[in-house]
Design a protein around this motif. Structure first.
Motif, PDB file in Angstrom:
ATOM      1  N   VAL A  42       0.830  -1.456   0.504  1.00 15.06           N
ATOM      2  CA  VAL A  42      -0.372  -0.037  -0.191  1.00 15.06           C
ATOM      3  C   VAL A  42       1.158   1.225  -0.090  1.00 15.06           C
ATOM      4  O   VAL A  42       1.834   0.748   0.298  1.00 15.06           O
ATOM      5  CB  VAL A  42      -0.917   0.027   1.222  1.00 15.06           C
ATOM      6  CG1 VAL A  42      -2.158  -1.075   1.470  1.00 15.06           C
ATOM      7  CG2 VAL A  42      -0.201   0.240   2.513  1.00 15.06           C
ATOM      8  N   THR A  44       0.119   5.376   1.057  1.00 17.23           N
ATOM      9  CA  THR A  44      -0.318   6.388   1.517  1.00 17.23           C
ATOM     10  C   THR A  44      -0.013   8.006   1.731  1.00 17.23           C
ATOM     11  O   THR A  44       1.418   7.969   2.600  1.00 17.23           O
ATOM     12  CB  THR A  44      -1.629   6.534   2.751  1.00 17.23           C
ATOM     13  OG1 THR A  44      -1.969   7.387   3.083  1.00 17.23           O
ATOM     14  CG2 THR A  44      -0.693   5.990   3.980  1.00 17.23           C
ATOM     15  N   LYS A  65      -4.755   0.645  10.888  1.00 13.39           N
ATOM     16  CA  LYS A  65      -3.937   1.997  11.029  1.00 13.39           C
ATOM     17  C   LYS A  65      -2.774   1.507   9.902  1.00 13.39           C
ATOM     18  O   LYS A  65      -1.241   1.038   9.821  1.00 13.39           O
ATOM     19  CB  LYS A  65      -3.777   2.826  12.022  1.00 13.39           C
ATOM     20  CG  LYS A  65      -3.027   3.981  11.491  1.00 13.39           C
ATOM     21  CD  LYS A  65      -3.110   4.483  12.913  1.00 13.39           C
ATOM     22  CE  LYS A  65      -3.095   6.289  12.318  1.00 13.39           C
ATOM     23  NZ  LYS A  65      -3.003   7.455  13.849  1.00 13.39           N
ATOM     24  N   VAL A  66      -2.577   2.104   8.399  1.00 18.66           N
ATOM     25  CA  VAL A  66      -1.334   2.092   7.891  1.00 18.66           C
ATOM     26  C   VAL A  66      -0.977   3.645   8.071  1.00 18.66           C
ATOM     27  O   VAL A  66      -0.613   4.644   7.666  1.00 18.66           O
ATOM     28  CB  VAL A  66      -2.231   2.211   6.002  1.00 18.66           C
ATOM     29  CG1 VAL A  66      -1.002   1.691   5.351  1.00 18.66           C
ATOM     30  CG2 VAL A  66      -3.367   0.910   5.261  1.00 18.66           C
ATOM     31  N   THR A  69       4.100   6.641   4.267  1.00 22.61           N
ATOM     32  CA  THR A  69       4.582   5.953   3.614  1.00 22.61           C
ATOM     33  C   THR A  69       5.392   6.754   2.259  1.00 22.61           C
ATOM     34  O   THR A  69       6.258   6.089   1.934  1.00 22.61           O
ATOM     35  CB  THR A  69       4.191   4.506   2.382  1.00 22.61           C
ATOM     36  OG1 THR A  69       2.956   5.404   1.494  1.00 22.61           O
ATOM     37  CG2 THR A  69       3.296   3.191   3.400  1.00 22.61           C
ATOM     38  N   HIS A  78       3.199  -4.095   4.219  1.00 19.61           N
ATOM     39  CA  HIS A  78       2.398  -4.278   6.044  1.00 19.61           C
ATOM     40  C   HIS A  78       1.781  -5.327   6.091  1.00 19.61           C
ATOM     41  O   HIS A  78       0.863  -5.958   5.096  1.00 19.61           O
ATOM     42  CB  HIS A  78       1.484  -2.770   5.907  1.00 19.61           C
ATOM     43  CG  HIS A  78       1.945  -1.921   5.574  1.00 19.61           C
ATOM     44  ND1 HIS A  78       3.104  -1.163   6.849  1.00 19.61           N
ATOM     45  CD2 HIS A  78       2.220  -1.185   4.781  1.00 19.61           C
ATOM     46  CE1 HIS A  78       3.248  -0.217   6.208  1.00 19.61           C
ATOM     47  NE2 HIS A  78       3.070   0.467   5.266  1.00 19.61           N
ATOM     48  N   VAL A  80      -1.177  -6.915   7.912  1.00 17.58           N
ATOM     49  CA  VAL A  80      -2.432  -6.813   8.265  1.00 17.58           C
ATOM     50  C   VAL A  80      -3.374  -7.877   8.927  1.00 17.58           C
ATOM     51  O   VAL A  80      -3.793  -7.293   9.410  1.00 17.58           O
ATOM     52  CB  VAL A  80      -3.692  -6.124   7.515  1.00 17.58           C
ATOM     53  CG1 VAL A  80      -3.043  -5.005   6.402  1.00 17.58           C
ATOM     54  CG2 VAL A  80      -3.602  -7.341   6.405  1.00 17.58           C
ATOM     55  N   SER A  96     -11.946   0.703   2.892  1.00 19.77           N
ATOM     56  CA  SER A  96     -10.859   1.276   3.486  1.00 19.77           C
ATOM     57  C   SER A  96     -12.177   2.239   4.495  1.00 19.77           C
ATOM     58  O   SER A  96     -13.096   2.799   4.413  1.00 19.77           O
ATOM     59  CB  SER A  96     -10.920   2.534   2.037  1.00 19.77           C
ATOM     60  OG  SER A  96     -10.252   3.653   2.257  1.00 19.77           O
ATOM     61  N   VAL A 101      -6.114   5.540   0.085  1.00 24.29           N
ATOM     62  CA  VAL A 101      -5.232   4.331   0.109  1.00 24.29           C
ATOM     63  C   VAL A 101      -5.013   4.135  -1.894  1.00 24.29           C
ATOM     64  O   VAL A 101      -5.936   4.403  -1.943  1.00 24.29           O
ATOM     65  CB  VAL A 101      -4.886   3.099   0.758  1.00 24.29           C
ATOM     66  CG1 VAL A 101      -4.282   2.004   0.306  1.00 24.29           C
ATOM     67  CG2 VAL A 101      -5.229   3.306   2.326  1.00 24.29           C
TER      68      VAL A 101
END
Length: 110
Positions: A42, A44, A65-66, A69, A78, A80, A96, A101
């Motif tokens: 991902v 973001t 929570k991402v 990046t 990541h 998850v 989402s 993202v």
């Protein structure tokens, strides 16, 4: 959601503008039952991106929570969730729940 071509890799695409309230559904065919780590590639642009998962319409794990990046073109992997999967077909939905993202891939590691 939109699909963009990855300018850094030939014949590579990713989901872009995946934003709050949207979801993607994948059909997975598990060849061997077992425990799998689910990893996502991902990107973001801020700290507000959140993903959640449902397997066969049942929530799995807590929302993820991402972390930032470095920008929307900077993909990072990541882990998850860890899932116990039975052999056969399953539906995995990715939701989402935060800011935008970009999603490049899902990977299942036994």
């Amino acid at each position: 959601v939109d699909i963009n071509r990855d300018s850094k890799a030939e014949n590579s695409f990713y989901v872009t503008s995946f934003e709050k309230g949207e979801w993607l559904q994948y059909t997975i065919d598990v060849e061997k039952a077992g425990t799998y780590k689910v990893q996502v590639g991902v990107s973001t642009g801020d700290q507000e991106a959140i993903l959640s998962l449902k397997l066969d319409d049942k929530p799995v794990g807590a929302p993820i929570k991402v972390p930032h990046t470095g920008g929307l073109e900077q993909f990072k992997e990541h882990e998850v969730v860890v899932l116990k999967l039975s052999k056969g077909k399953h539906r995995l939905k990715v939701y989402s729940e935060g800011s935008i993202v970009h999603l490049k891939y899902l990977k299942f590691v036994k």
